[in-house]
Design an enzyme around this catalytic site. Structure first.
Site, PDB file in Angstrom:
ATOM      1  N   HIS A   2       0.884  -1.167   0.000  1.00 40.31           N
ATOM      2  CA  HIS A   2       0.000   0.000   0.000  1.00 40.31           C
ATOM      3  C   HIS A   2       0.921   1.216   0.000  1.00 40.31           C
ATOM      4  O   HIS A   2       1.613   1.476   0.981  1.00 40.31           O
ATOM      5  CB  HIS A   2      -0.875  -0.060   1.258  1.00 40.31           C
ATOM      6  CG  HIS A   2      -1.743   1.131   1.443  1.00 40.31           C
ATOM      7  ND1 HIS A   2      -3.069   1.152   1.073  1.00 40.31           N
ATOM      8  CD2 HIS A   2      -1.488   2.361   1.954  1.00 40.31           C
ATOM      9  CE1 HIS A   2      -3.583   2.335   1.356  1.00 40.31           C
ATOM     10  NE2 HIS A   2      -2.649   3.095   1.894  1.00 40.31           N
ATOM     11  N   HIS A  13       2.076   5.341  -1.064  1.00 39.95           N
ATOM     12  CA  HIS A  13       1.703   6.732  -1.338  1.00 39.95           C
ATOM     13  C   HIS A  13       2.791   7.375  -2.196  1.00 39.95           C
ATOM     14  O   HIS A  13       3.947   6.963  -2.156  1.00 39.95           O
ATOM     15  CB  HIS A  13       1.503   7.492  -0.015  1.00 39.95           C
ATOM     16  CG  HIS A  13       0.208   7.140   0.646  1.00 39.95           C
ATOM     17  ND1 HIS A  13      -0.868   7.986   0.682  1.00 39.95           N
ATOM     18  CD2 HIS A  13      -0.192   6.014   1.280  1.00 39.95           C
ATOM     19  CE1 HIS A  13      -1.875   7.403   1.308  1.00 39.95           C
ATOM     20  NE2 HIS A  13      -1.487   6.200   1.696  1.00 39.95           N
ATOM     21  N   CYS A  56      -3.637  10.435   4.920  1.00 39.93           N
ATOM     22  CA  CYS A  56      -4.149  10.014   6.224  1.00 39.93           C
ATOM     23  C   CYS A  56      -4.242  11.217   7.149  1.00 39.93           C
ATOM     24  O   CYS A  56      -3.254  11.919   7.353  1.00 39.93           O
ATOM     25  CB  CYS A  56      -3.247   8.950   6.845  1.00 39.93           C
ATOM     26  SG  CYS A  56      -3.779   8.489   8.503  1.00 39.93           S
TER      27      CYS A  56
HETATM   28  N1  COA Z   1     -17.414   3.335  14.974  1.00 38.42           N
HETATM   29  C1  COA Z   1     -18.099   4.398  15.450  1.00 38.42           C
HETATM   30  N2  COA Z   1     -17.787   5.057  16.565  1.00 38.42           N
HETATM   31  C2  COA Z   1     -16.740   4.590  17.261  1.00 38.42           C
HETATM   32  C3  COA Z   1     -15.979   3.496  16.844  1.00 38.42           C
HETATM   33  C4  COA Z   1     -16.342   2.855  15.635  1.00 38.42           C
HETATM   34  N3  COA Z   1     -15.691   1.823  15.168  1.00 38.42           N
HETATM   35  N4  COA Z   1     -15.018   3.269  17.739  1.00 38.42           N
HETATM   36  C5  COA Z   1     -15.153   4.227  18.694  1.00 38.42           C
HETATM   37  N5  COA Z   1     -16.188   5.018  18.401  1.00 38.42           N
HETATM   38  C6  COA Z   1     -16.682   6.164  19.147  1.00 38.42           C
HETATM   39  C7  COA Z   1     -17.197   5.769  20.497  1.00 38.42           C
HETATM   40  O1  COA Z   1     -18.535   5.355  20.418  1.00 38.42           O
HETATM   41  C8  COA Z   1     -17.042   7.051  21.272  1.00 38.42           C
HETATM   42  O2  COA Z   1     -18.072   7.929  20.928  1.00 38.42           O
HETATM   43  P1  COA Z   1     -18.658   9.004  21.975  1.00 38.42           P
HETATM   44  O3  COA Z   1     -17.552   9.965  22.211  1.00 38.42           O
HETATM   45  O4  COA Z   1     -19.809   9.596  21.238  1.00 38.42           O
HETATM   46  O5  COA Z   1     -19.035   8.195  23.160  1.00 38.42           O
HETATM   47  C9  COA Z   1     -15.747   7.621  20.699  1.00 38.42           C
HETATM   48  O6  COA Z   1     -15.606   7.035  19.413  1.00 38.42           O
HETATM   49  C10 COA Z   1     -14.529   7.275  21.520  1.00 38.42           C
HETATM   50  O7  COA Z   1     -14.536   5.880  21.731  1.00 38.42           O
HETATM   51  P2  COA Z   1     -13.453   5.108  22.568  1.00 38.42           P
HETATM   52  O8  COA Z   1     -13.800   3.662  22.608  1.00 38.42           O
HETATM   53  O9  COA Z   1     -13.251   5.807  23.898  1.00 38.42           O
HETATM   54  O10 COA Z   1     -12.219   5.250  21.637  1.00 38.42           O
HETATM   55  P3  COA Z   1     -10.881   6.024  21.830  1.00 38.42           P
HETATM   56  O11 COA Z   1     -11.083   7.459  22.186  1.00 38.42           O
HETATM   57  O12 COA Z   1      -9.988   5.198  22.663  1.00 38.42           O
HETATM   58  O13 COA Z   1     -10.395   5.965  20.320  1.00 38.42           O
HETATM   59  C11 COA Z   1     -10.916   5.980  17.990  1.00 38.42           C
HETATM   60  C12 COA Z   1     -11.067   6.669  19.345  1.00 38.42           C
HETATM   61  C13 COA Z   1      -9.526   5.507  17.778  1.00 38.42           C
HETATM   62  C14 COA Z   1     -11.873   4.809  17.971  1.00 38.42           C
HETATM   63  C15 COA Z   1     -11.301   7.024  16.952  1.00 38.42           C
HETATM   64  O14 COA Z   1     -10.415   8.091  17.056  1.00 38.42           O
HETATM   65  C16 COA Z   1     -11.298   6.497  15.530  1.00 38.42           C
HETATM   66  O15 COA Z   1     -12.237   5.820  15.119  1.00 38.42           O
HETATM   67  N6  COA Z   1     -10.267   6.834  14.757  1.00 38.42           N
HETATM   68  C17 COA Z   1     -10.210   6.506  13.336  1.00 38.42           C
HETATM   69  C18 COA Z   1      -8.790   6.308  12.868  1.00 38.42           C
HETATM   70  C19 COA Z   1      -8.746   6.132  11.385  1.00 38.42           C
HETATM   71  O16 COA Z   1      -9.715   5.887  10.696  1.00 38.42           O
HETATM   72  N7  COA Z   1      -7.542   6.317  10.823  1.00 38.42           N
HETATM   73  C20 COA Z   1      -7.362   6.361   9.405  1.00 38.42           C
HETATM   74  C21 COA Z   1      -7.009   5.070   8.816  1.00 38.42           C
HETATM   75  S1  COA Z   1      -5.603   4.280   9.467  1.00 38.42           S
HETATM   76 ZN    ZN Z   2      -2.914   4.921   2.781  1.00 33.86          ZN
END
Ligand code: COA
Ligand code: ZN
Length: 302
Positions: free
Chosen positions: A206, A208, A239
């Site tokens: 993968h 970039h 990202c």
């Molecule tokens: N789908 C939807 N909501 C989600 C979720 C999922 N898979 N995982 C966590 N959440 C929500 C929780 O419900 C919570 O919501 P609230 O604040 O309304 O209660 C919030 O996210 C925080 O959840 P928590 O379990 O405490 O997670 P965290 O704070 O430890 O981590 C992540 C948060 C990492 C889950 C969040 O930042 C995330 O989804 N990041 C995406 C990263 C990403 O896509 N990167 C790009 C590709 S690599």
């Molecule tokens: Zn990528």
């Protein structure tokens, strides 16, 4: 018969996730239609992550059922980072999931709020569930060469994570140059090392194109034996959690190169441009890989 090179189109997910302006679900579906019309049928469609973290992917529950019913013959993966995401993906009808494990501690914390060890444990739980549910399981090792916070990633660190992931029984293991700072010799070396340990046919890269080395890195990976390459239409991508991450390797560049190398991809270059043009209004700028200019001048005569 020509050997097959599997192109995994990540435009709808990695390509769009970093765009600040919301892209309408209907427009994403039009882009998907164009990609499928071009012959791409391995698609990373969306991600089931927090909509607060990645607002652009908030319509995952609409995209997956659309894709599955419109294109039953294609394969749609969804990116996830936790079990909540796995459950949502399954519910929405995803055939496969792509689980992210970030190999460096700093980015792992920023992206998923887990240490690398915690992330591997979470990944194992998800892969185990996927195998029981008959769901295709791909695992990404993010920042496999360079981390935006920690610099070069030691290969032994990547291989230790890769060993752990391989033992889980994954369907695909994708080495990711998340910020596009890898160089071809290192890409070749890591792919070779992985090929000695695991089944090369399940290894993906993968890439970039941040430093214009995407295609060179893909060529190095292919020379070392990889037959699965991720790419994003028009070179869209980046990202939100990895500073400096720019566009993905463009699908049109890698498809053009693959055909020139004698591989079959199932993708029609002529039709691919329709997908590139379809992507442009979605992101409000001209996009397209490095081959676009030549192709347009020569109208694909060669
Ligand atoms: N789908 C939807 N909501 C989600 C979720 C999922 N898979 N995982 C966590 N959440 C929500 C929780 O419900 C919570 O919501 P609230 O604040 O309304 O209660 C919030 O996210 C925080 O959840 P928590 O379990 O405490 O997670 P965290 O704070 O430890 O981590 C992540 C948060 C990492 C889950 C969040 O930042 C995330 O989804 N990041 C995406 C990263 C990403 O896509 N990167 C790009 C590709 S690599
Ligand atoms: Zn990528």
């Amino acid at each position: 018969m020509a050997e097959f090179l599997k192109i995994c189109e990540v435009g709808p997910r990695d390509g769009l996730q970093n765009e600040a302006a919301a892209v309408a679900t209907a427009d994403k579906q039009k882009l998907l239609d164009a990609l499928l019309a071009a012959g791409l049928k391995y698609i990373e469609l969306t991600s089931f992550v927090s909509a607060k973290a990645v607002p652009q992917m908030a319509d995952a529950e609409q995209m997956m059922p659309y894709a599955r019913s419109a294109y039953p013959e294609a394969h749609f993966n969804a990116l996830i980072i936790n079990e909540k995401g796995y459950e949502r993906a399954l519910q929405a009808g995803a055939q496969g999931v792509g689980v992210v494990v970030v190999v460096s501690e700093t980015l792992s914390q920023r992206n998923s709020r887990m240490s690398v060890a915690e992330s591997l444990a979470a990944c194992k739980a998800i892969v185990t569930r996927a195998r029981n549910d008959g769901v295709f399981a791909r695992v990404y090792l993010a920042v496999a060469w360079v981390c935006p916070f920690e610099g070069p990633t030691p290969p032994e660190k990547v291989l230790a994570c890769a060993d752990a992931v391989w033992e889980m029984g994954v369907d695909e293991l994708a080495l990711a140059d998340t910020i596009g700072h890898a160089q071809p010799l290192e890409v070749g070396r890591l792919v070779e090392a992985c090929g000695k340990r695991y089944d090369m046919s399940k290894l993906a890269v993968h890439l970039h194109d941040t430093q214009a080395l995407g295609l060179a890195n893909a060529a190095a990976a292919i020379s070392a034996g990889v037959r699965i390459v991720d790419a994003s239409v028009g070179g869209l991508g980046g990202c939100p959690f990895a500073p400096g991450s720019l566009g993905n390797l463009a699908t049109e560049d890698v498809v053009f190169m693959a055909h020139k190398m004698g591989f079959a991809t199932g993708v029609a270059m002529n039709r691919l441009w329709e997908a590139v043009r379809c992507a442009e209004p979605l992101v409000g700028r001209r996009v397209g890989g490095r081959i676009r200019e030549w192709w347009e001048k020569n109208a694909g005569k060669s």
